[in-house]
Enzyme design. Structure first.
Site, PDB file in Angstrom:
ATOM      1  N   ASP A  34       0.923  -1.096   0.291  1.00 13.19           N
ATOM      2  CA  ASP A  34       0.009   0.034   0.177  1.00 13.19           C
ATOM      3  C   ASP A  34       0.771   1.087   0.175  1.00 13.19           C
ATOM      4  OD1 ASP A  34      -2.228   1.542   0.307  1.00 13.19           O
ATOM      5  OD2 ASP A  34      -3.057   0.924   2.092  1.00 13.19           O
ATOM      6  N   GLU A  50      -4.668   2.718  -4.039  1.00 14.03           N
ATOM      7  CA  GLU A  50      -3.363   2.618  -3.989  1.00 14.03           C
ATOM      8  C   GLU A  50      -2.700   1.335  -3.497  1.00 14.03           C
ATOM      9  OE1 GLU A  50      -4.755   4.879  -0.333  1.00 14.03           O
ATOM     10  OE2 GLU A  50      -5.135   4.448  -2.248  1.00 14.03           O
TER      11      GLU A  50
END
Length: 230
Positions: free
Chosen positions: A104, A147
């Protein structure tokens, strides 16, 4: 275009049948029409084969688009959910290791707020290309959404998988970083269980300060490799 092609085939076939029924009762006419009809049918066979190939190719393209992230061009979650069980089954048959990594981007919302969504999209494209180049050719990098990304690392033990993801971390452009968790398949757990362990290591990486790759361990504390921020 494809629909008109099939309509042309049907119309030409109907014309051949109708024309044959209207022929005079003369063997010479019948023979001449049969020759013409055979020639036309040969053309129809070629046209039908071409249309069939077009349909097959377009269907393949549609399936591929459904498995591809529109922004980065990486495999999407659907493709990941199809590939991971196959990779585990292959590892089971061959007796080889396989690892999964999830990561992430750190503070990506802040990046978007400061530079704008368009810059964020450009960064994601550049980052995906950089990570893909840093990983091994056999690895599959997928975008899970936003993301969040995942990597399938067939044939890699935990050390090799962690090293590959650490290279990807070092390749992240614009001085940005990510937090990652890596897990080695234990040979029995399901795909969801394996990803859940990698997720747990990801949360540990974030809790430890971000910008690092943490390997999920069995019992022992996770081992972490950190890259200094640029």
């Amino acid at each position: 275009m494809r629909g008109r092609g099939w309509m042309a085939v049907a119309a030409a076939t109907a014309a051949v049948i109708a024309g044959f029924r209207l022929l005079p009762d003369d063997p010479r006419w019948t023979t001449a029409w049969q020759v013409a009809a055979l020639a036309l049918l040969a053309v129809l066979v070629v046209l039908t084969a071409r249309l069939s190939r077009q349909v097959t190719g377009q269907s393949r393209q549609i399936r591929e688009l459904a498995r591809t992230d529109e922004l980065t061009g990486l495999p999407n979650r659907r493709a990941w959910n199809e590939e991971l069980p196959r990779a585990l089954e292959h590892a089971r048959r061959e007796g080889t290791p396989v690892c999964v990594a999830v990561f992430d981007l750190d503070r990506f919302r802040q990046f978007n707020d400061e530079h704008g969504p368009a810059a964020g999209d450009r960064f994601l494209k550049a980052a995906a290309a950089a990570w893909h180049g840093a990983l091994r050719r056999v690895d599959t990098l997928a975008r899970d959404g936003g993301e969040e990304f995942a990597v399938l690392l067939p044939g890699a033990d935990l050390d090799r998988a962690r090293a590959a993801v650490t290279r990807a971390l070092a390749a992240t452009p614009l001085g940005q970083t990510f937090s990652a968790g890596v897990a080695l398949w234990d040979g029995a757990e399901t795909s969801d269980e394996l990803v859940a362990r990698a997720d747990g290591a990801l949360y540990a990486a974030k809790a430890a300060g971000r910008n690092r790759v943490v390997a999920a361990g069995a019992g022992a504390g996770p081992d972490a490799h950190m890259r200094s921020s640029a």
